[in-house]
Design an enzyme around this catalytic site. Structure first.
Site, mmCIF file in Angstrom:
data_model
loop_
_atom_site.group_PDB
_atom_site.id
_atom_site.type_symbol
_atom_site.label_atom_id
_atom_site.label_comp_id
_atom_site.label_asym_id
_atom_site.label_seq_id
_atom_site.Cartn_x
_atom_site.Cartn_y
_atom_site.Cartn_z
ATOM 1 C CG ASP A 200 95.637 43.652 34.128
ATOM 2 O OD1 ASP A 200 96.562 44.228 34.738
ATOM 3 O OD2 ASP A 200 94.967 42.712 34.617
ATOM 4 C CG ASP A 201 93.938 43.186 28.983
ATOM 5 O OD1 ASP A 201 94.508 42.367 29.739
ATOM 6 O OD2 ASP A 201 92.705 43.226 28.828
ATOM 7 C CG HIS A 251 97.798 40.388 31.666
ATOM 8 N ND1 HIS A 251 97.287 39.880 32.831
ATOM 9 C CD2 HIS A 251 96.708 40.789 30.942
ATOM 10 C CE1 HIS A 251 95.959 39.976 32.816
ATOM 11 N NE2 HIS A 251 95.584 40.503 31.675
ATOM 12 C CG HIS A 255 94.469 38.115 27.948
ATOM 13 N ND1 HIS A 255 93.180 37.791 28.298
ATOM 14 C CD2 HIS A 255 94.816 39.158 28.724
ATOM 15 C CE1 HIS A 255 92.769 38.638 29.234
ATOM 16 N NE2 HIS A 255 93.752 39.470 29.524
ATOM 17 C CG HIS A 342 91.557 46.373 31.632
ATOM 18 N ND1 HIS A 342 90.643 46.387 32.661
ATOM 19 C CD2 HIS A 342 91.989 45.091 31.526
ATOM 20 C CE1 HIS A 342 90.527 45.154 33.155
ATOM 21 N NE2 HIS A 342 91.339 44.354 32.482
HETATM 22 ZN ZN LIG Z 1 93.617 40.887 30.984
#
Ligand SMILES: [Zn+2]
Length: 393
Positions: A200-201, A251, A255, A342
């Site tokens: 993620d991210d 995602h 955020h 991540h």
């Molecule tokens: Zn995230």
């Protein structure tokens, strides 16, 4: 008079017979050579049959009058010999590769090794001389020893090489199939334990790209859930992720915790994210991982997407510790898991580097979320939230 005649007759007989005898004896010598040659090979074969009497003889065939291929099997383990047809000497298979083609032959075998196996295995196999050859009518199989591979692998390591692939290098005649299946490398296997890695991210530049390289080197794929407002700056990274067989999901645009956001903002945020993504890749986003895993029934109904959370959380953002991540995954991973990480931390990149060979060695394949669903026969539905992709939910 009578005596003389006898002497003359005797002399005549001797002069006639001696060349004949010499001729006969030469002829016998030639015959003897041929006889000895095949006899030598025959002797070697007989000796090897005695030596391997606890095994089943599975092949005893002469190739192009050059060598005899002799093979035995016991509990699936192959023992094979190549015997020179004339001298009866045991030879290396390599002797029957044309001298000026040996380098190309090696190159081809190495190419196939890297196509089929993760680098940590191919790196060892390409230098391993412990090879057993199974010579078949239309292909050969090279079995390799797993000695020296770290982490240790239990799999049988072998390459199936169709003669079409190597016909120019062989110094003996073989049968060529007009249609044959190329050893085209690694295929994900329905019967293997399979888990999905998700990051993620991102996109996160060099860290994301490093993970993509590690996945490639280990015959693995992953799903990257990316943040919409970072996509434009990470174009190159996005394309690199996709070009290496990985998958990208949304995602969110910025955020934010979706549970606290207005539904209309979430909807417009997803539309904006999809527009940017489509501008870069020409494709739509179908998967959404909500930030923090926070999702509501209303959002699920409003967005025409499949929602993906996880069932194993490495907490890599909290611990920032390679060992923690590696141990957590190795202790908990099981078939059908979705693992959360991540691509924002070096410790995560380092953990992935250690994890991928370890997982492979322990019989796991690592894939993207859509690949995991495919392998499990699960049809990913829109408006639905998944935490894992085990066969029975
Ligand atoms: Zn995230």
């Amino acid at each position: 008079m009578k005596e003389v005649n006898i002497k003359i007759i005797l002399a005549a007989i001797i002069t006639m017979v001696i060349p004949l005898l010499i001729f006969e004896s030469n002829k016998n010598n030639n015959l003897l050579d041929v006889f000895n040659e095949s006899k030598l090979a025959e002797q070697t074969i007989n000796d090897l049959i005695v030596l391997n009497e606890d095994k089943e003889l599975v092949a005893n065939k002469t190739y192009d009058k050059k060598f005899i291929y002799l093979a035995f099997k016991k509990a699936d383990e192959l023992t094979s010999y190549i015997i020179d047809s004339k001298t009866g000497e045991e030879k290396e298979f390599y002797n029957y590769i044309k001298d000026d083609k040996k380098e190309e032959f090696n190159k081809k075998i190495n190419e196939l090794l890297y196509l089929k196996y993760p680098n940590f295995i191919a790196d060892v196999l390409k230098n391993s001389s412990k090879r057993t050859y199974e010579i078949k009518d239309n292909e050969m199989i090279i079995y390799f020893s797993s000695e020296g591979i770290v982490p240790k692998v239990e799999d049988d390591l072998f390459l199936k090489v169709n003669y079409n692939e190597i016909k120019d290098y062989l110094d003996f005649k073989v049968t060529l199939d007009s249609d044959y299946e190329l050893e085209n490398g690694y295929n994900f296997d329905k019967n293997k334990k399979t888990i999905a890695f998700s990051f993620d991210d991102g996109p996160n530049g060099s860290r994301t790209n490093k993970i993509v390289s590690l996945l490639k080197e280990n015959k693995a794929h992953a799903t990257f859930f990316m943040v919409g407002n970072k996509m434009e700056a990470g174009k190159e990274t996005i394309l690199n992720v996709l070009n290496n067989g990985n998958e990208i999901g949304s995602h969110s645009y910025d955020h934010k915790n979706m549970k606290r956001a207005k539904l209309e903002d979430i909807i417009s945020g997803e539309a904006k994210t999809n527009d940017i993504y489509k501008g870069i890749t020409g494709k739509d986003l179908n998967l959404l991982r909500p930030p923090y895993g926070n999702i509501t029934k209303e959002i699920k109904e409003a967005l025409n997407m499949t929602f993906i959370n996880w069932n194993l959380d490495t907490e890599d953002w909290l611990h920032r510790n390679k060992k923690h991540i590696v141990d957590y995954v190795m202790e908990n991973a099981s078939d059908g898991d979705i693992i959360l990480m991540h691509d924002s931390y070096d410790t995560t990149v380092d953990a992935v580097e250690e994890l991928l060979p370890l997982l492979y060695a322990n019989g796991f394949q690592v894939v993207s979320i859509s690949e995991l669903a495919n392998l499990k026969g699960i049809n990913l539905e829109t408006h639905t939230l998944y935490h894992n992709l085990k066969e029975v939910q």
